[in-house]
Motif scaffolding. Structure first.
Motif, PDB file in Angstrom:
ATOM      1  N   PHE A 277      51.281  22.337 -18.036  1.00 50.42           N
ATOM      2  CA  PHE A 277      51.963  21.498 -19.025  1.00 50.42           C
ATOM      3  C   PHE A 277      51.027  20.443 -19.600  1.00 50.42           C
ATOM      4  O   PHE A 277      51.472  19.429 -20.109  1.00 50.42           O
ATOM      5  CB  PHE A 277      53.163  20.791 -18.376  1.00 50.42           C
ATOM      6  N   THR A 278      49.715  20.659 -19.517  1.00 49.63           N
ATOM      7  CA  THR A 278      48.761  19.625 -19.926  1.00 49.63           C
ATOM      8  C   THR A 278      48.797  19.335 -21.423  1.00 49.63           C
ATOM      9  O   THR A 278      48.377  18.269 -21.846  1.00 49.63           O
ATOM     10  CB  THR A 278      47.323  19.991 -19.507  1.00 49.63           C
ATOM     11  N   LYS A 279      49.323  20.242 -22.213  1.00 46.36           N
ATOM     12  CA  LYS A 279      49.397  20.019 -23.661  1.00 46.36           C
ATOM     13  C   LYS A 279      50.840  19.834 -24.145  1.00 46.36           C
ATOM     14  O   LYS A 279      51.133  19.994 -25.315  1.00 46.36           O
ATOM     15  CB  LYS A 279      48.729  21.174 -24.389  1.00 46.36           C
ATOM     16  N   THR A 280      51.730  19.501 -23.209  1.00 51.92           N
ATOM     17  CA  THR A 280      53.152  19.375 -23.519  1.00 51.92           C
ATOM     18  C   THR A 280      53.556  17.911 -23.598  1.00 51.92           C
ATOM     19  O   THR A 280      53.166  17.104 -22.772  1.00 51.92           O
ATOM     20  CB  THR A 280      53.992  20.072 -22.428  1.00 51.92           C
ATOM     21  N   ALA A 281      54.366  17.583 -24.613  1.00 55.02           N
ATOM     22  CA  ALA A 281      54.921  16.230 -24.750  1.00 55.02           C
ATOM     23  C   ALA A 281      56.322  16.224 -24.132  1.00 55.02           C
ATOM     24  O   ALA A 281      57.106  17.132 -24.364  1.00 55.02           O
ATOM     25  CB  ALA A 281      54.997  15.839 -26.215  1.00 55.02           C
ATOM     26  N   PHE A 282      56.610  15.209 -23.346  1.00 53.58           N
ATOM     27  CA  PHE A 282      57.893  15.135 -22.649  1.00 53.58           C
ATOM     28  C   PHE A 282      58.687  13.910 -23.054  1.00 53.58           C
ATOM     29  O   PHE A 282      59.448  13.382 -22.266  1.00 53.58           O
ATOM     30  CB  PHE A 282      57.658  15.090 -21.127  1.00 53.58           C
ATOM     31  N   GLY A 283      58.563  13.465 -24.280  1.00 53.73           N
ATOM     32  CA  GLY A 283      59.188  12.224 -24.721  1.00 53.73           C
ATOM     33  C   GLY A 283      60.699  12.172 -24.627  1.00 53.73           C
ATOM     34  O   GLY A 283      61.271  11.118 -24.428  1.00 53.73           O
ATOM     35  N   SER A 284      61.378  13.312 -24.743  1.00 54.57           N
ATOM     36  CA  SER A 284      62.842  13.270 -24.786  1.00 54.57           C
ATOM     37  C   SER A 284      63.513  13.996 -23.628  1.00 54.57           C
ATOM     38  O   SER A 284      64.694  14.301 -23.695  1.00 54.57           O
ATOM     39  CB  SER A 284      63.324  13.860 -26.113  1.00 54.57           C
ATOM     40  N   VAL A 285      62.792  14.276 -22.559  1.00 55.05           N
ATOM     41  CA  VAL A 285      63.368  14.979 -21.422  1.00 55.05           C
ATOM     42  C   VAL A 285      64.176  14.001 -20.574  1.00 55.05           C
ATOM     43  O   VAL A 285      63.720  12.911 -20.261  1.00 55.05           O
ATOM     44  CB  VAL A 285      62.266  15.640 -20.558  1.00 55.05           C
ATOM     45  N   THR A 286      65.385  14.430 -20.195  1.00 54.98           N
ATOM     46  CA  THR A 286      66.261  13.582 -19.384  1.00 54.98           C
ATOM     47  C   THR A 286      66.328  14.108 -17.950  1.00 54.98           C
ATOM     48  O   THR A 286      65.963  15.258 -17.675  1.00 54.98           O
ATOM     49  CB  THR A 286      67.688  13.569 -19.951  1.00 54.98           C
ATOM     50  N   THR A 287      66.804  13.273 -17.058  1.00 53.76           N
ATOM     51  CA  THR A 287      67.010  13.679 -15.671  1.00 53.76           C
ATOM     52  C   THR A 287      67.973  14.864 -15.610  1.00 53.76           C
ATOM     53  O   THR A 287      67.788  15.794 -14.822  1.00 53.76           O
ATOM     54  CB  THR A 287      67.552  12.505 -14.831  1.00 53.76           C
TER      55      THR A 287
END
Length: 103
Positions: A23-33
């Motif tokens: 996941f090194t090139k993945t953005a996780f700005g909107s991931v929730t629990t």
């Protein structure tokens, strides 16, 4: 939803015992629990088919790394037979998967 579908598709065709998710090139700005828990639920069902396997999760960003750690803890709480470990470096993850490093 996209991640869940990718996981289901992958494990439908390939049930390797050891897996590295990069996941090194993945953005996780909107991931929730809640979304992390949904992924845990999907993988829990698939993990029974994999047995005692290892999965390495590799993240470059701090947020992704934290989400990976949360995912691993949720898996452990659900009694997953698969061991999950979070890394920041692909080489370290591969070493762990190949048994070159203690878990």
């Amino acid at each position: 939803r996209e991640v869940v579908e990718a996981i289901e598709d992958y494990y439908r065709t390939d049930l390797k015992s050891h897996v590295l998710w990069d996941f090194t090139k993945t953005a996780f700005g909107s991931v929730t629990t809640g979304q992390v828990k949904s992924i845990v639920d999907v993988t829990k069902r698939l993990n029974r088919l994999r047995g005692h396997a290892k999965t390495a999760l590799v993240f470059a960003a701090d947020l992704g790394y934290g989400l990976g750690r949360m995912f691993g803890i949720f898996q452990e709480m659900k009694g997953s037979p698969v061991i999950y470990r979070t890394f920041r470096d692909v080489d370290a993850a591969l070493a762990w998967l190949n048994g070159e490093e203690e878990s």
